[in-house]
Design a protein around this motif. Structure first.
Motif, short mmCIF file in Angstrom:
data_model
loop_
_atom_site.label_atom_id
_atom_site.label_comp_id
_atom_site.label_asym_id
_atom_site.label_seq_id
_atom_site.Cartn_x
_atom_site.Cartn_y
_atom_site.Cartn_z
N TYR A 1 2.15 1.79 -3.47
CA TYR A 1 1.28 2.17 -4.29
C TYR A 1 1.02 3.90 -4.08
CZ TYR A 1 -3.41 2.31 -6.59
OH TYR A 1 -4.42 2.77 -7.60
N GLY A 2 1.02 4.10 -2.78
CA GLY A 2 0.77 5.64 -2.56
C GLY A 2 1.88 6.35 -3.04
N TYR B 1 1.79 6.74 -6.77
CA TYR B 1 0.91 7.73 -6.78
C TYR B 1 1.43 9.02 -6.82
CZ TYR B 1 -3.55 10.50 -6.77
OH TYR B 1 -4.30 11.57 -6.69
N PHE B 2 1.88 9.28 -5.48
CA PHE B 2 2.53 10.72 -5.18
C PHE B 2 3.55 11.19 -6.19
CE2 PHE B 2 0.49 10.09 -1.11
CZ PHE B 2 -0.19 11.50 -1.00
N ARG C 1 2.11 12.20 -9.51
CA ARG C 1 1.35 13.28 -9.38
C ARG C 1 2.25 14.48 -9.15
NH1 ARG C 1 -1.02 16.79 -10.13
NH2 ARG C 1 -2.86 17.64 -9.15
N GLY D 1 0.93 -1.28 -0.09
CA GLY D 1 -0.01 0.06 0.09
C GLY D 1 0.66 1.41 0.02
N ALA D 2 2.06 1.13 0.80
CA ALA D 2 2.83 2.43 0.92
C ALA D 2 3.57 2.53 -0.58
CB ALA D 2 4.03 2.12 1.80
#
Length: 771
Positions: free
Chosen positions: A655-656, A659-660, A663, A652-653
């Motif tokens: 994946y985050g 994403y960041f 972004r 999850g980390a």
């Protein structure tokens, strides 16, 4: 006296003495004006009494002929004038000049013929009775005569159509009374004229047969009064037809008289001479009259035949007459008045002398008529024949020139007609060939442009990447950016297409143009051919591709919002594809009610599609959550149990963080790349739609250029055909004119033959006949 008359008569009853002559002489009309115009020949036929009528007939006929000649020349002048106007090449300047000369010649001859007359000149010594002889011939006492009335100047008696006679002098045109003749012509008058002066006596023709027949009688001063005989001859005698020497029977022929006729003979070729031994009535009481007559006759014959050599001795004997003019005049005057001759006025044997005078007149009339016809008309008739011969040759030459030119123009016209027919056939063949070539060229251009444009579409990303302008996501600046990008893409694609195709296409176009020109130039005129050969290849032509990206990509809508690459939609697109994702999303969106407009149940707002996508995503997510919550928890529990919660947290980390990271890297540069990629995809799809249109447009341009070139070539050939048609029409007109001219020339040539035949008949009838 009977012996004298015996030598001058050819009658069976010639041995008559001083009494009356035979009945044949008594019945003879001595030229009386009231006598019949014809005398019987005893065989049922008749002939003119006077041979002088021959001159009148010849004069009338020759005047009629020259009238025809004049009309012919006028017609010929008009013919040449028209021929020069319409067909100038058949008439030379020499012909035109000659026609003016012919007109003057015929005019002069016509005027001379109208004035021509039979002229007899009487010469002799003073007081030999010349005037009396003329008076006797005129049957009237017109000229002054008698004792002391010696003629001092020349007196010319000619006919007039007036009822009364009058005089004309050289110094005035005013008519004068006949009574003035004694004052003007007599040597005894104080107002007498010079010896070489001429008085014209115009006497009514109806009073004298000789004058009616155009006979002119010229009385002269005595040849012994002036030594200036040469000027007399030159002025008055060169046009004379007969010369009459009036001698005095009381004396022999004098040297002065001989000298005069020697001078006449030196100026005229064999003049017609008559000798009158006047006053023969004095021989009545002479015993040796016969010897005297023979002596005079011998000397006169010797003078005429041996000295002058103008006739033979036998002819000379018929030219000498022994007469008494005084007796003849008196007898005729009383005969015309219907009175008897006074007793004593005529001596014994006057009938014989009167017959001798009439015999002289008959011989004189025969001689002067034949001589005048020959001297007056022979030269003119021969001149007329020469003139008509020249005119006929001119007409023959004109006719031959017309026929020759008609043949040449007929051949030339046939050549032009064959050339025109050849141009028509060749133009039809070349038109079909050229159409096939243009069709093949157009198909080749369309194929090449289509292939080149597809290749450029595949390389469109390179063209778009070459666009280097500041990028900003602001909508206003973005619109400017898109506008400049449209122009850049359009220019780049056009430049690339031009570099790929234009050279080869232009080479093909120029080659086709040159082939068309080479094939069609032989059908043109020489000057047009050289001009066109240098013009057609140099004509500027360039293919315009006309991509028009601004309008073509006007509907392009960029999407530069942030999209996580591992988001739900991205993953669906990655596994299901764009089409599958769209199907799924559209399937879910159909199950959700759509907002309706108050105005129309089917109306959709401008952002309806975006709203539908958002609603579809949220609905899908909620649906999946609501339906699989237990399953997801179960799956998560299974994964966590299998891998552990630590692994799940790390994933999850990561994946985050991913994403960041995405972004944070979604900058203007990334947006520009995304924008360009979207633009390439969109523009490529749009450009593929116009490949056929663009290739057709280029092929149409080539087709138009080639067709325009072919049309210009055809136009030049049409001009050549038009020129040939005009030349043929012009040749047809010229041939019609030549045909008319040749026909008229042929008619005039035949008319010249007819006039020449008239002249030949005149010569044969009046100049060569023995009658």
């Amino acid at each position: 006296m009977s012996g004298i008359l015996t030598d001058t008569m050819d009658d069976p009853d010639k041995n008559w003495g001083h009494g009356d002559p035979p009945s044949s002489l008594q019945n003879l009309s001595y030229g009386h004006p009231d006598s019949s115009s014809y005398r019987s020949l005893g065989n049922g036929h008749s002939s003119p009494v006077s041979p002088l009528k021959l001159f009148g007939q010849a004069k009338k006929q020759i005047n009629d002929i020259f009238k025809h000649i004049k009309e012919y020349i006028e017609e010929t002048e008009k013919f040449y004038e028209d021929a020069t106007r319409y067909v100038g090449s058949v008439v030379s300047e020499e012909v035109t000049t000659s026609m003016k000369g012919y007109t003057a010649r015929v005019q002069g001859i016509t005027e001379v013929l109208c004035r021509d007359h039979m002229k007899v000149v009487l010469f002799g010594r003073t007081s030999n009775g010349k005037s009396t002889v003329i008076n006797a011939m005129l049957r009237d006492k017109i000229l002054p005569s008698g004792i002391g009335h010696t003629t001092n100047c020349f007196l010319q008696v000619e006919g007039s159509d007036t009822s009364e006679g009058f005089l004309l002098t050289e110094d005035s045109d005013q008519p004068k009374s006949i009574s003035n003749i004694k004052q003007l012509a007599s040597s005894l008058s104080s107002v007498k004229l010079q010896e070489n002066s001429l008085i014209r006596i115009l006497w009514p023709k109806d009073k004298c047969r000789l004058l009616r027949e155009d006979v002119v009688l010229l009385d002269s001063p005595g040849v012994d009064v002036s030594p200036d005989l040469d000027s007399w001859i030159d002025k008055f005698c060169l046009d004379a037809d007969v010369f009459v020497l009036v001698a005095n029977a009381e004396s022999t022929l004098m040297q002065t008289e001989k000298n005069f006729f020697h001078k006449v003979s030196s100026r005229l070729s064999k003049p017609n001479l008559f000798v009158i031994q006047n006053r023969w009535d004095v021989s009545v009481n002479e015993e040796d009259a016969m010897e005297v007559k023979n002596q005079h006759l011998d000397r006169n014959v010797q003078f005429l035949a041996d000295e002058l050599k103008v006739m033979t001795r036998s002819e000379a004997k018929d030219r000498v007459f022994f007469v008494s003019a005084r007796e003849a005049l008196l007898s005729r005057l009383h005969q015309d008045r219907g009175t008897s001759t006074p007793v004593g006025a005529l001596q014994e044997g006057f009938q014989g002398r009167l017959f001798e005078f009439s015999n002289f007149e008959r011989k004189f009339e025969e001689c002067i008529s034949k001589s005048a016809v020959k001297t007056k008309f022979e030269q003119h008739s021969e001149g007329g024949k020469l003139l008509m011969s020249e005119l006929r040759l001119m007409m023959e030459e004109t006719y031959d020139n017309c026929v020759e030119q008609m043949d040449d123009k007929t051949k030339f016209r046939q050549e032009k007609a064959d050339r025109l027919d050849y141009l028509d056939k060749q133009l039809r063949l070349l038109s079909n060939e050229t159409k096939e070539k243009i069709k093949a060229m157009v198909e080749d251009v369309e194929r090449k442009v289509s292939a080149a444009l597809n290749e450029e579409i595949r390389r469109l990303a390179i063209v778009v990447d070459e666009f280097d302008r500041p990028f900003h996501p602001d909508q206003m600046l973005l619109n400017v950016y898109k506008k400049e990008l449209h122009a850049h893409v359009e220019e780049g694609l056009g430049r690339n297409l031009q570099s790929r195709c234009s050279a080869a296409l232009m080479h093909g176009v120029e080659t086709t143009q040159r082939e068309m020109t080479d094939r069609m130039s032989p059908l043109m005129e020489e000057d047009t051919r050289h001009q066109l050969l240098g013009l057609i290849p140099k004509r500027e032509f360039e293919i315009a591709y006309r991509l028009d990206c601004r309008n073509l990509c006007a509907d392009f809508r960029e999407d530069i919002q942030f999209r996580f690459s591992f988001g739900l939609t991205a993953l669906m697109q990655r596994f299901l594809g764009t089409r599958g994702t769209r199907s799924v999303m559209m399937g879910f969106s159909d199950s959700i009610p759509r907002p309706l407009s108050t105005s129309s149940p089917d109306y959709q707002g401008p952002s309806q599609r975006e709203n539908e996508v958002l609603v579809t995503v949220l609905t899908t997510f909620a649906s999946l959550t609501s339906r699989t919550t237990l399953g997801a928890i179960a799956v998560t529990g299974v994964i966590a149990k299998a891998a552990g919660w630590r692994v799940l947290g790390v994933a999850g980390a990561l994946y985050g963080l991913l994403y960041f990271y995405e972004r944070l890297t979604w900058t203007n540069r990334a947006k520009e790349r995304s924008f360009k990629q979207q633009y390439v995809d969109y523009a490529s799809s749009k450009l593929r739609l116009i490949v056929d249109l663009t290739s057709s447009n280029c092929s149409h341009q080539v087709q138009q250029e080639l067709c325009a070139t072919f049309a210009r070539l055809c136009h030049q050939i049409d001009l050549s055909k038009q020129g040939l048609s005009e030349e043929i029409r012009s040749l047809d007109k010229e041939m019609i004119s030549l045909k008319d001219v040749s026909g008229k020339a042929k008619t005039l040539r035949n008319k010249a033959d007819w006039v020449d035949k008239e002249l030949s008949e005149f010569i044969e009838q009046f100049l060569r006949s023995d009658g």
